[in-house]
Design an enzyme around this catalytic site. Structure first.
Site, short mmCIF file in Angstrom:
data_model
loop_
_atom_site.label_atom_id
_atom_site.label_comp_id
_atom_site.label_asym_id
_atom_site.label_seq_id
_atom_site.Cartn_x
_atom_site.Cartn_y
_atom_site.Cartn_z
CG ASP A 1 -11.86 2.96 73.56
OD1 ASP A 1 -12.45 2.96 72.46
OD2 ASP A 1 -10.86 2.25 73.79
CE LYS B 1 7.30 -20.94 16.96
NZ LYS B 1 6.04 -21.71 16.85
CG HIS C 1 5.69 11.44 53.89
ND1 HIS C 1 6.71 11.44 52.98
CD2 HIS C 1 6.21 11.99 55.03
CE1 HIS C 1 7.80 11.96 53.53
NE2 HIS C 1 7.53 12.30 54.76
CG PHE D 1 -16.74 -0.42 62.85
CD1 PHE D 1 -15.98 -0.86 63.94
CD2 PHE D 1 -16.95 -1.32 61.81
CE1 PHE D 1 -15.43 -2.12 63.98
CE2 PHE D 1 -16.40 -2.60 61.84
CZ PHE D 1 -15.64 -3.00 62.93
N GLY E 1 0.77 -1.24 0.00
CA GLY E 1 0.00 0.00 0.00
C GLY E 1 0.79 1.29 0.00
CG ASP F 1 -1.75 -3.78 11.86
OD1 ASP F 1 -2.01 -4.75 11.13
OD2 ASP F 1 -0.81 -2.99 11.64
CB ILE F 2 -5.54 -8.34 11.37
CG1 ILE F 2 -6.83 -7.75 11.98
CG2 ILE F 2 -5.56 -9.87 11.45
CD1 ILE F 2 -7.02 -8.03 13.45
CD GLU G 1 10.69 18.48 47.51
OE1 GLU G 1 10.82 18.60 46.28
OE2 GLU G 1 11.61 18.14 48.26
#
Length: 516
Positions: A470, A143, A275, A465, A40, A131-132, A327
């Site tokens: 206390d 490979k 932090h 929770f 192409g 793309d295929i 910073e």
């Protein structure tokens, strides 16, 4: 005897969507008497530049069909890429079927990611840019890298030509590196497509590919002895650095945390981060007013931290914070006057952030663990009109309710165990990351006292929770009049009773905000 290290490059197949450098590379190959086949647009470009090229149809004896969807998916192509030239049986079969080996494959893939980035791309555009043939050829050639060299990166063209300078061969070591790059590319490419197509599926698949492109190597990680790299090309689409030193590993983590907390607020807001934890958050009529409220929570910890702002930084704000060592300042933008002031400090990093893109990128979050990666939905939920219930005899006042909503937003971004004391427009004390919820509460109170902040008539948010009464009792002693927490403890009744006895209004949200 022909070996991979001495195998001469005689034939190349070139099919590229990214034409960068391809003319010079192809001319270099042609000058070394390499026969070039192409498809192409690539073939057209080479012909226009007087580079000898043959159509891939001469290999397949079949025309390109279906608008170019089928052109290289052919046994003659794939046999040429996959032939093990060290095996007599493969060579015999090639001769029998009149197939020639393809010694060099130069391919880059349809621009799926680039098409995805265009706002006007349709679904049909996306599908046509999957793309295929390219990935199929690349995987086959990689490979068989001992006999077929692969090139996917234009930056490698010069290296290839240098290796071929003496005897038209490419070393086995380089072939292996090029093959590894192929599989990295195809894996990334497929993961981007998978991520796009995943929006059409309601179920999570059994496999999940993270498509991450290297953005940059960092000087080091959390500590100087740790190597580190930033992956994710979108990071610099979200965060644009206008001034200052290169971002470090820790800067990037803090920057992400700062941006996520500041987008919770519609009003002018400032969050001071250290932090990843907020050490002070304030809202006001403008960002300078909000900054003063945030800074008063803790006038020590913000030094060397991140200042996150959800409005354009102006001259007044710049003059206010310029003397404080920070910073990073992160904001949606900066006025010219503000930049003139803030850039006087050479090392201070000024970051412009695209908050809308952040909101679009908060679907999932990931955390590495030994042997795996955890993925979860981002914690987006906040208090809604129907999503909570008042469990005490006394209802929160309007002012208390505003404070509870504010504290709940902040608490969501504090590391567990998280306790936040607040009023309707500022944090008053924050306890983060303690092993005991009572310890987190105690630290928050001590911080408030150290800053001479009055906790009388304050509100409290807890990310999970209260397991016992206390913690609530200690909060009452500090001056808290209203509490927001998830509920769900086996001792909820005991905690509610303690709240009633101390005239505290309490809301159960039915959701928790653990942040580990």
């Amino acid at each position: 005897m022909n070996t991979p290290d001495t195998h001469v490059i005689k034939t190349a197949l070139i099919s590229v969507s990214d034409k960068t450098g391809i003319i010079d590379f192809a001319r270099g190959l042609s000058n070394k008497n390499v026969s070039i086949y192409s498809t192409g647009g690539t073939a057209k470009l080479l012909k226009e530049n007087n580079i000898p090229v043959k159509s891939v149809s001469e290999i397949t004896n079949f025309p390109e069909i279906m608008d170019g969807r089928v052109k290289t998916l052919h046994p003659n192509v794939h046999a040429g890429l996959l032939a093990d030239l060290g095996k007599e049986s493969h060579i015999k079969q090639m001769e029998e079927h009149n197939i020639n080996s393809i010694d060099l494959l130069v391919v880059n893939l349809y621009p799926f990611e680039e098409t995805l980035a265009k706002a006007d791309s349709t679904h049909e555009d996306m599908i046509e840019n999957i793309d295929i043939g390219g990935p199929a050829m690349l995987r086959a050639a990689a490979k068989n890298y001992k006999w077929t060299a692969t090139v996917v990166n234009p930056n490698c063209y010069e290296t290839i030509l240098k290796e071929m300078a003496e005897n038209n061969t490419i070393s086995l070591g380089l072939r292996a590196k090029l093959a590894a790059e192929v599989y990295s590319l195809t894996s990334y490419y497929d993961s981007v497509i998978s991520d796009y197509m995943r929006s059409y599926s309601e179920k999570q698949s059994c496999q999940y590919g993270l498509g991450l492109k290297k953005a940059q190597d960092l000087r080091y990680g959390e500590n100087p002895h740790q190597a580190a790299t930033l992956f994710g090309a979108n990071f610099y689409n979200i965060f644009q650095q206008l001034h200052g030193k290169e971002l470090s590993y820790n800067n990037i983590i803090d920057l992400s945390a700062a941006a996520q907390i500041i987008i919770e607020f519609e009003e002018p807001a400032v969050a001071l981060i250290k932090h990843t934890n907020p050490c002070g958050v304030g809202i006001g009529n403008n960002i300078t007013e909000a900054y003063h409220k945030a800074f008063e929570t803790d006038t020590v910890s913000p030094f060397g931290g991140i200042f996150a702002v959800n409005r354009i930084v102006d001259k007044e704000f710049a003059e206010t914070v310029h003397g404080i060592f920070s910073e990073i300042i992160v904001a949606p933008d900066y006025t010219e006057e503000a930049l003139e002031i803030l850039t006087k400090k050479r090392d201070r990093r000024l970051i412009k952030v695209e908050f809308d893109i952040i909101k679009d990128n908060l679907a999932f979050e990931y955390k590495s663990v030994v042997g795996g990666v955890l993925m979860q939905e981002t914690d987006k939920l906040l208090l809604s009109d129907e999503g909570y219930k008042v469990v005490t005899k006394r209802q929160p006042t309007e002012s208390e309710m505003q404070g509870l909503q504010f504290a709940w937003k902040v608490c969501k971004h504090v590391k567990s165990n998280a306790i936040v004391y607040a009023s309707h427009d500022r944090t008053l004390g924050i306890g983060a990351g303690q092993m005991s919820r009572v310890d987190s509460s105690r630290i928050a109170v001590e911080k408030a006292k150290l800053m001479n902040l009055n906790l009388e008539n304050s509100v409290l948010a807890s990310d999970a929770f209260f397991p016992f009464a206390d913690g609530l009792i200690e909060a009452a002693k500090a001056g808290v009049t209203a509490i927001i927490q998830p509920g769900g403890s086996v001792r909820d009744e005991e905690v509610i009773k303690a709240a009633d006895e101390n005239n505290i209004a309490m809301i159960f949200t039915g959701m928790r905000h653990f942040k580990h």
